[in-house]
Design a protein around this motif. Structure first.
Motif, PDB file in Angstrom:
ATOM      1  N   VAL B  29       0.844  -1.202   0.000  1.00 21.97           N
ATOM      2  CA  VAL B  29       0.000   0.000   0.000  1.00 21.97           C
ATOM      3  C   VAL B  29       0.877   1.249   0.000  1.00 21.97           C
ATOM      4  O   VAL B  29       2.070   1.187   0.274  1.00 21.97           O
ATOM      5  CB  VAL B  29      -0.904   0.050   1.261  1.00 21.97           C
ATOM      6  CG1 VAL B  29      -1.907  -1.088   1.265  1.00 21.97           C
ATOM      7  CG2 VAL B  29      -0.060   0.023   2.534  1.00 21.97           C
ATOM      8  N   THR B  31       2.425   4.216   1.728  1.00 16.49           N
ATOM      9  CA  THR B  31       2.758   4.310   3.154  1.00 16.49           C
ATOM     10  C   THR B  31       2.095   5.537   3.790  1.00 16.49           C
ATOM     11  O   THR B  31       1.610   6.438   3.103  1.00 16.49           O
ATOM     12  CB  THR B  31       4.268   4.415   3.381  1.00 16.49           C
ATOM     13  OG1 THR B  31       4.706   5.705   2.966  1.00 16.49           O
ATOM     14  CG2 THR B  31       5.012   3.329   2.619  1.00 16.49           C
ATOM     15  N   ASN B  32       2.173   5.549   5.114  1.00 16.86           N
ATOM     16  CA  ASN B  32       1.556   6.648   5.858  1.00 16.86           C
ATOM     17  C   ASN B  32       2.362   7.939   5.790  1.00 16.86           C
ATOM     18  O   ASN B  32       2.001   8.919   6.430  1.00 16.86           O
ATOM     19  CB  ASN B  32       1.344   6.245   7.313  1.00 16.86           C
ATOM     20  CG  ASN B  32       2.646   6.067   8.078  1.00 16.86           C
ATOM     21  OD1 ASN B  32       3.696   5.809   7.479  1.00 16.86           O
ATOM     22  ND2 ASN B  32       2.594   6.201   9.382  1.00 16.86           N
ATOM     23  N   LEU B  33       3.464   7.947   5.043  1.00 20.91           N
ATOM     24  CA  LEU B  33       4.170   9.210   4.825  1.00 20.91           C
ATOM     25  C   LEU B  33       3.307  10.155   3.997  1.00 20.91           C
ATOM     26  O   LEU B  33       3.462  11.370   4.061  1.00 20.91           O
ATOM     27  CB  LEU B  33       5.493   8.966   4.103  1.00 20.91           C
ATOM     28  CG  LEU B  33       6.464   8.018   4.798  1.00 20.91           C
ATOM     29  CD1 LEU B  33       7.755   7.911   3.993  1.00 20.91           C
ATOM     30  CD2 LEU B  33       6.747   8.461   6.220  1.00 20.91           C
ATOM     31  N   TRP B  34       2.416   9.578   3.214  1.00 27.40           N
ATOM     32  CA  TRP B  34       1.565  10.359   2.328  1.00 27.40           C
ATOM     33  C   TRP B  34       0.150  10.474   2.895  1.00 27.40           C
ATOM     34  O   TRP B  34      -0.343   9.547   3.534  1.00 27.40           O
ATOM     35  CB  TRP B  34       1.483   9.698   0.953  1.00 27.40           C
ATOM     36  CG  TRP B  34       2.789   9.644   0.240  1.00 27.40           C
ATOM     37  CD1 TRP B  34       3.702   8.631   0.269  1.00 27.40           C
ATOM     38  CD2 TRP B  34       3.352  10.658  -0.592  1.00 27.40           C
ATOM     39  NE1 TRP B  34       4.788   8.957  -0.503  1.00 27.40           N
ATOM     40  CE2 TRP B  34       4.609  10.195  -1.047  1.00 27.40           C
ATOM     41  CE3 TRP B  34       2.922  11.923  -1.017  1.00 27.40           C
ATOM     42  CZ2 TRP B  34       5.425  10.941  -1.894  1.00 27.40           C
ATOM     43  CZ3 TRP B  34       3.737  12.658  -1.859  1.00 27.40           C
ATOM     44  CH2 TRP B  34       4.970  12.171  -2.290  1.00 27.40           C
ATOM     45  N   THR B  35      -0.484  11.590   2.597  1.00 29.06           N
ATOM     46  CA  THR B  35      -1.892  11.786   2.941  1.00 29.06           C
ATOM     47  C   THR B  35      -2.689  11.919   1.652  1.00 29.06           C
ATOM     48  O   THR B  35      -2.361  12.737   0.789  1.00 29.06           O
ATOM     49  CB  THR B  35      -2.075  13.047   3.796  1.00 29.06           C
ATOM     50  OG1 THR B  35      -1.369  12.868   5.028  1.00 29.06           O
ATOM     51  CG2 THR B  35      -3.545  13.304   4.091  1.00 29.06           C
ATOM     52  N   ASP B  70      -0.165  14.290  -0.733  1.00 31.61           N
ATOM     53  CA  ASP B  70       0.910  15.192  -0.318  1.00 31.61           C
ATOM     54  C   ASP B  70       1.312  14.862   1.113  1.00 31.61           C
ATOM     55  O   ASP B  70       0.955  13.786   1.632  1.00 31.61           O
ATOM     56  CB  ASP B  70       0.513  16.667  -0.510  1.00 31.61           C
ATOM     57  CG  ASP B  70      -0.584  17.123   0.449  1.00 31.61           C
ATOM     58  OD1 ASP B  70      -1.022  16.314   1.306  1.00 31.61           O
ATOM     59  OD2 ASP B  70      -1.010  18.281   0.362  1.00 31.61           O
ATOM     60  N   PHE B  71       2.045  15.758   1.766  1.00 27.64           N
ATOM     61  CA  PHE B  71       2.547  15.488   3.114  1.00 27.64           C
ATOM     62  C   PHE B  71       1.693  16.182   4.188  1.00 27.64           C
ATOM     63  O   PHE B  71       2.188  16.472   5.281  1.00 27.64           O
ATOM     64  CB  PHE B  71       4.005  15.914   3.238  1.00 27.64           C
ATOM     65  CG  PHE B  71       4.990  14.924   2.639  1.00 27.64           C
ATOM     66  CD1 PHE B  71       4.558  13.780   2.004  1.00 27.64           C
ATOM     67  CD2 PHE B  71       6.357  15.147   2.723  1.00 27.64           C
ATOM     68  CE1 PHE B  71       5.452  12.867   1.452  1.00 27.64           C
ATOM     69  CE2 PHE B  71       7.270  14.243   2.184  1.00 27.64           C
ATOM     70  CZ  PHE B  71       6.823  13.106   1.549  1.00 27.64           C
ATOM     71  N   ASN B  72       0.446  16.437   3.871  1.00 24.47           N
ATOM     72  CA  ASN B  72      -0.492  16.962   4.868  1.00 24.47           C
ATOM     73  C   ASN B  72       0.010  18.271   5.463  1.00 24.47           C
ATOM     74  O   ASN B  72      -0.057  18.495   6.679  1.00 24.47           O
ATOM     75  CB  ASN B  72      -0.736  15.923   5.961  1.00 24.47           C
ATOM     76  CG  ASN B  72      -1.986  16.205   6.761  1.00 24.47           C
ATOM     77  OD1 ASN B  72      -2.930  16.808   6.256  1.00 24.47           O
ATOM     78  ND2 ASN B  72      -1.987  15.792   8.019  1.00 24.47           N
ATOM     79  N   ILE B  74       2.958  19.289   5.946  1.00 24.83           N
ATOM     80  CA  ILE B  74       4.262  19.259   6.604  1.00 24.83           C
ATOM     81  C   ILE B  74       5.254  19.662   5.522  1.00 24.83           C
ATOM     82  O   ILE B  74       5.596  18.878   4.632  1.00 24.83           O
ATOM     83  CB  ILE B  74       4.580  17.868   7.173  1.00 24.83           C
ATOM     84  CG1 ILE B  74       3.489  17.445   8.151  1.00 24.83           C
ATOM     85  CG2 ILE B  74       5.956  17.874   7.830  1.00 24.83           C
ATOM     86  CD1 ILE B  74       3.313  18.341   9.356  1.00 24.83           C
TER      87      ILE B  74
END
Lengths: 209, 204
Positions: B29, B31-35, B70-72, B74
């Motif tokens: 999937v 990863t949670n680095l991305w939103t 994107d990175f939400n 950050i």
């Protein structure tokens, strides 16, 4: 066309690579590979909305609170032949803010086989140090480099008879006593002693040698 | 002695490395680095079970569909001293974008646009304080894989496609810190779709 791999650049032909991890410490959230354990209070890992800001790891804001981030006791790194390299901002102060490799997590912060670099307030509140433990005894050795509010490149190299701490490519401490005796995992630790622990990470890489 | 990846990317003894990230866009999937954000309608993100196909972002057919990862907000990347490089392709018939932005307001932007309904060529778009320059390259848009990169400097943003097709924007450069973004939108019937198989961002 031959496409060179990253492994081709890291290893000579015929060498079988060992375990390695790289964490870039940026993005929406701390990478899901990390597992947080709160020894006391609720620690936080907060990505910083700032250029080159990294991720801020904090203990909860009460004396004695401490939190740990590790690989949930999946210990793939050697205690006698490995390295962990990280870019971190750990300022001076009466707290514990340390990063390195550790054995099975002990949230009472007693002796559980580890070697960590950073600030361990009971030894020194001003200088960076190398803190290590075997199964029974913990000792920390402070170097001569004063901690400050800047990012530094830390590297711990685990050998058969010592652990060495380098900061910004200079050897700071060589420690030969109370070295870890079991397999290790990356660990980031923040503990409030008399002030809150702040550890900001911008990069972490661990690998077996 | 085994080397570190750090030593390959940053020569030891030089100033310590600034922020960098690499994502290979594979695995189970995203990863949670991305939103993932759905701007409107239906927007899906799915890892592809196909050789070299990476991650798929799709806005469905039917008009008014779109979203981005994107990175939400950050924003670790500099607007005037950073780089972005990605391997991606547009599949749908509408717009695909890859680069940096401040956030979804798009007040500050530097990205490549592959948008067949508005452009004939890959277009380097920069926006500073909500004013935009869209500068076409010399490479006609297509649905093939390309390496699209950009270097953000203090007086220009220089884009490359497959190491050539240099495109330089000197006006309306982003003025605020940035985060990576990949985006698809459609406001008419054709779907919009982008596939990504490598991404790297770094401060200089």
């Amino acid at each position: 066309m031959t496409q060179l791999s990253l492994l081709d650049q890291l290893y000579s032909s015929g060498v079988v690579p060992k375990q390695r991890v790289v964490d870039w410490m940026n993005g929406s959230a701390l990478n899901q590979r990390w597992n947080k354990t709160d020894g006391s209070g609720v620690g936080t890992a907060t990505p910083q909305d700032a250029i080159d800001g990294g991720i801020l790891f904090q203990s909860a804001g009460v004396t004695g609170n401490r939190s740990y981030w590790n690989f949930n006791n999946k210990r793939q790194y050697s205690n006698t032949s490995s390295s962990v390299l990280f870019i971190a901002k750990i300022n001076s102060g009466d707290y514990e803010g340390e990063v390195g490799l550790s054995g099975v997590l002990d949230t009472q912060a007693t002796n559980h086989d580890y070697a960590l670099g950073g600030i361990e307030g009971s030894t020194s509140t001003t200088n960076y140090m190398l803190d290590s433990a075997d199964a029974t005894t913990e000792t920390a050795t402070a170097g001569t480099l004063a901690a400050d509010a800047n990012f530094h490149l830390f590297q711990l190299i685990f050998g058969a008879s010592n652990v060495k701490l380098y900061i910004d490519n200079s050897l700071i401490v060589t420690k030969t006593t109370n070295l870890p005796t079991i397999g290790l995992q990356p660990e980031i630790m923040a503990r409030f002693r008399n002030i809150q622990a702040n550890v900001t990470m911008r990069y972490l890489e661990a690998y077996n040698i | 002695m085994t080397n570190s990846i750090y030593e390959i990317l940053t020569k030891l003894g030089t100033p310590i490395a600034k922020t960098k990230i690499i994502d290979q866009f594979d695995g189970s999937v995203l990863t949670n680095l991305w939103t993932k954000t759905t701007s409107f309608g239906t927007f899906t993100v799915s890892m592809q079970d196909a050789i070299d196909e990476g991650l798929d972002l799709s806005s469905s057919t039917g008009g008014n569909q779109g979203g981005y990862i994107d990175f939400n907000s950050i924003r670790n990347y500099s607007n005037n001293s950073s780089g972005h490089i990605a391997v991606w392709k547009r599949l749908g018939s509408f717009s695909a974008y890859a680069g940096f932005w401040s956030n979804s307001s798009e007040a500050d932007v530097a990205y490549w646009r592959n948008a067949p309904t508005s452009d004939s060529f890959f277009t380097l778009v920069t926006t500073g304080s909500s004013v935009t320059t869209a500068n076409p390259s010399t490479l006609a848009i297509d649905t093939n894989w390309h390496v699209l990169s950009m270097i953000l400097g203090s007086s220009n943003v220089v884009g490359l496609i497959d190491g050539a097709n240099t495109t330089t924007n000197t006006s309306n450069l982003p003025t605020a810190k940035l985060q990576p973004v990949f985006k698809t939108t459609t406001n008419i019937t054709p779907a919009a779709e982008i596939r990504i198989r490598y991404f790297e961002a770094y401060n200089i």
